[in-house]
Design an enzyme around this catalytic site. Structure first.
Site, mmCIF file in Angstrom:
data_model
loop_
_atom_site.group_PDB
_atom_site.id
_atom_site.type_symbol
_atom_site.label_atom_id
_atom_site.label_comp_id
_atom_site.label_asym_id
_atom_site.label_seq_id
_atom_site.Cartn_x
_atom_site.Cartn_y
_atom_site.Cartn_z
ATOM 1 N N ARG A 73 34.292 42.195 55.988
ATOM 2 C CA ARG A 73 34.837 41.120 55.168
ATOM 3 C C ARG A 73 36.317 40.986 55.496
ATOM 4 N NH1 ARG A 73 30.764 37.898 53.682
ATOM 5 N NH2 ARG A 73 29.214 38.951 52.383
ATOM 6 N N ALA A 85 23.251 38.839 49.487
ATOM 7 C CA ALA A 85 23.864 37.778 48.683
ATOM 8 C C ALA A 85 24.159 36.583 49.566
ATOM 9 C CB ALA A 85 25.158 38.284 48.028
ATOM 10 N N GLU A 102 17.962 34.400 50.710
ATOM 11 C CA GLU A 102 18.952 35.376 51.161
ATOM 12 C C GLU A 102 18.322 36.747 51.402
ATOM 13 O OE1 GLU A 102 21.921 34.942 52.175
ATOM 14 O OE2 GLU A 102 22.100 32.829 51.601
ATOM 15 N N GLU A 106 18.773 38.153 55.115
ATOM 16 C CA GLU A 106 19.661 39.294 55.319
ATOM 17 C C GLU A 106 18.927 40.615 55.429
ATOM 18 O OE1 GLU A 106 22.905 39.521 52.582
ATOM 19 O OE2 GLU A 106 23.901 37.779 53.474
ATOM 20 N N GLU A 152 27.275 39.141 60.415
ATOM 21 C CA GLU A 152 25.946 39.660 60.091
ATOM 22 C C GLU A 152 25.270 40.327 61.287
ATOM 23 O OE1 GLU A 152 23.629 36.559 58.391
ATOM 24 O OE2 GLU A 152 24.749 36.519 56.499
#
Length: 215
Positions: A73, A85, A102, A106, A152
């Site tokens: 992040r 999320a 999601e 993910e 990701e």
């Protein structure tokens, strides 16, 4: 006489005399609102991030392990542990469908049992972002594996016992808000035998876009 359920947030719509987009971004904008507040004729100016909102998922397997994801992040310069999320950025998609999407995108998972764990505002003094956290159980592999790019692409995935997740929060080893709120809420809900959780499709008036139209 106080409401027996106090404390309860009160959602209000004050008159906005002027609204300006100060910054228009790729995902969210910065607004400047002039609104009436206080004495008659008085006004205040507030700037805030206009955010579409998001959903997050505590995915809990049959051994009471939580699926965690470590992702870079940039704003906080950290690879933090999170739960799946994502943004509410698909037109007309319900929050529940967004959570299911999601989880599949993910974590390559689907779930047969969904409930709402918690709703919260990330930064109520500076952003309109509202997040709903779901509990997903009855997990199974998704029918397809999703390709991942950017931050990701190198995510680390780990199954961690719920009790250990709670320890990580209390020992300040993790700081992601959805992870923190989600696992603490799940710990309490498990202690109550999962009773009292809201249905997965319950109304979400905390999210500005989900409130009934005024008038």
């Amino acid at each position: 006489m106080p409401d027996v359920r106090d404390p309860v947030d009160e959602y209000v719509e004050l008159p906005v005399a002027e609204r300006e987009t100060v910054f228009e971004g790729r995902i969210w904008d910065v607004r400047r609102d002039t609104l009436g507040y206080g004495d008659e004729g008085a006004s205040i100016v507030r700037e805030y991030v206009d955010h579409p909102g998001a959903v997050a998922v505590v995915a809990l397997d049959d051994d009471d392990r939580v699926l965690l994801i470590k992702q870079y992040r940039h704003p906080v310069r950290a690879r933090d542990w999170e739960i799946p999320a994502g943004l509410l950025d698909v037109a007309h998609e319900s929050p529940l469908d967004a959570a299911k999407r999601e989880l599949a995108e993910e974590a390559d998972l689907v779930a047969s049992d969904w409930a709402v764990l918690a709703d919260y505002f990330t930064t109520p003094g500076g952003s309109s972002e509202a997040i709903r956290i779901y509990l997903a159980r009855g997990l199974a592999d998704a029918p397809e594996v999703h390709a991942r790019v950017d931050e990701e692409a190198d995510m680390e995935v780990r199954w961690v016992p719920l009790d250990e997740c709670v320890d990580a929060v209390l020992e300040r080893r993790v700081g992601n808000p959805s992870l923190t709120i989600g696992v603490l809420a799940a710990q309490v809900a498990r202690g109550r035998g999962w009773s009292g959780l809201a249905a997965a499709d319950v109304a979400w008036p905390a999210h500005p876009s989900q409130r009934p139209a005024a008038g």
